[in-house]
Design a protein around this motif. Structure first.
Motif, PDB file in Angstrom:
ATOM      1  N   GLN A  14       0.798  -1.220   0.000  1.00  0.00           N
ATOM      2  CA  GLN A  14       0.000   0.000   0.000  1.00  0.00           C
ATOM      3  C   GLN A  14       0.836   1.277   0.000  1.00  0.00           C
ATOM      4  O   GLN A  14       0.280   2.383   0.005  1.00  0.00           O
ATOM      5  CB  GLN A  14      -0.945  -0.010   1.211  1.00  0.00           C
ATOM      6  CG  GLN A  14      -1.994  -1.101   1.114  1.00  0.00           C
ATOM      7  CD  GLN A  14      -2.932  -1.123   2.289  1.00  0.00           C
ATOM      8  OE1 GLN A  14      -4.011  -0.564   2.246  1.00  0.00           O
ATOM      9  NE2 GLN A  14      -2.513  -1.776   3.380  1.00  0.00           N
ATOM     10  N   SER A  17      -0.258   3.226  -2.973  1.00  0.00           N
ATOM     11  CA  SER A  17      -1.673   2.902  -3.167  1.00  0.00           C
ATOM     12  C   SER A  17      -2.369   3.860  -4.126  1.00  0.00           C
ATOM     13  O   SER A  17      -3.282   3.459  -4.852  1.00  0.00           O
ATOM     14  CB  SER A  17      -2.400   2.886  -1.825  1.00  0.00           C
ATOM     15  OG  SER A  17      -2.287   4.136  -1.166  1.00  0.00           O
ATOM     16  N   ARG A  20      -1.519   2.672  -7.565  1.00  0.00           N
ATOM     17  CA  ARG A  20      -2.070   1.335  -7.796  1.00  0.00           C
ATOM     18  C   ARG A  20      -3.585   1.361  -7.946  1.00  0.00           C
ATOM     19  O   ARG A  20      -4.167   0.499  -8.604  1.00  0.00           O
ATOM     20  CB  ARG A  20      -1.687   0.404  -6.643  1.00  0.00           C
ATOM     21  CG  ARG A  20      -0.201   0.122  -6.502  1.00  0.00           C
ATOM     22  CD  ARG A  20       0.013  -1.019  -5.528  1.00  0.00           C
ATOM     23  NE  ARG A  20       1.381  -1.133  -5.075  1.00  0.00           N
ATOM     24  CZ  ARG A  20       2.375  -1.707  -5.755  1.00  0.00           C
ATOM     25  NH1 ARG A  20       2.137  -2.197  -6.952  1.00  0.00           N
ATOM     26  NH2 ARG A  20       3.593  -1.779  -5.249  1.00  0.00           N
TER      27      ARG A  20
END
Length: 271
Positions: A14, A17, A20
């Motif tokens: 994360q 994040s 992503r």
């Protein structure tokens, strides 16, 4: 070669994040209306640490959503988000191997965000997943298409180098684990699906020192880190070699280190 599954680190995953999550936003934006307007049934295959599943609950507030993953570490994080959702739906999580998962009831949406690349031969699962959709239901997924990028190519070359090949040489996935956009179209079209297939290369400006190494520590590097766990000397030596190669391939610039990342998207609606 180790037969262990990659050991996941939710916190490392994360760390990037925001970058992503963007492909999942782009994928969901192309999902057409689901057959059940209120209370659709949704499966999230390879849900990871749970936050991506929250995006599903935001898009379909009344949905009954189950996230599936084979990592207890990831699910421990995900279960923090389980329970009723603000829109009147519900979110829960379950341990499952998506290679064997099948819908136990008709689903409106089966979604997978950057998970199928870990499943060799995943196109062979498409007939069963499509059969698990209601008429008008949707199978939507995105996978990395960057196995030829320096980040992955250098990693593969290093694991197969004389120093490491006995221990790591057969560890990594081959690039053909992921199909081309045309390959996914060809796999799903005969199953009675209307298809929207595309690819995007994101240009991520990453801050900090050795940010590409930090990125892959959360994903592509996990099998290597799992194989070397408990041997800190070997782990440090491997990471140093890989770090030096990445520094040359991705030099830092005025606005950070630019990291191109190609992804392949598929939205298949059952007719």
């Amino acid at each position: 070669m180790t037969t262990d599954r990659p050991q996941w680190d939710p916190h490392q995953y994360q760390r990037h994040s925001g970058h992503r999550a963007r492909p999942l936003h782009d994928l969901l934006a192309r999902v057409p209306p689901l057959p059940t307007p209120r209370g659709p049934r949704i499966a999230d295959l390879g849900c990871g640490p749970g936050r991506p599943s929250l995006l599903l609950a935001e898009r379909w507030p009344t949905a009954r959503i189950t996230g599936y993953d084979n990592s207890e570490d990831m699910l421990e994080e995900a279960r923090e988000y389980a329970g009723p959702t603000p829109g009147g739906g519900a979110l829960d999580f379950a341990l499952a191997d998506i290679a064997a998962w099948r819908a136990e009831e008709p689903h409106d949406l089966i979604v997978s965000n950057a998970a199928l690349q870990w499943l060799p031969g995943h196109a062979g699962r498409f007939p069963q997943w499509v059969a698990g959709l209601k008429p008008g239901g949707v199978l939507a997924f995105q996978v990395p298409g960057n196995f030829g990028a320096p980040s992955h190519r250098l990693l593969a070359e290093l694991t197969r180098s004389p120093r490491w090949r006995a221990r790591l040489g057969d560890l990594l996935r081959d690039g053909d684990t992921v199909l081309s956009p045309a390959g996914y179209f060809a796999a799903l079209a005969p199953l009675g699906c209307s298809l929207d297939v595309w690819e995007t290369t994101y240009l991520h400006p990453l801050p900090g020192e050795d940010p590409v190494l930090d990125w892959v520590k959360g994903t592509a590097l996990r099998p290597v880190l799992t194989a070397l766990r408990g041997d800190e000397e070997a782990r440090a030596a491997f990471l140093a070699e890989y770090r030096d190669a990445l520094r040359e391939a991705y030099p830092p610039g005025t606005h950070g280190t630019l990291f191109p990342f190609r992804r392949i998207f598929v939205v298949a609606q059952r007719r």
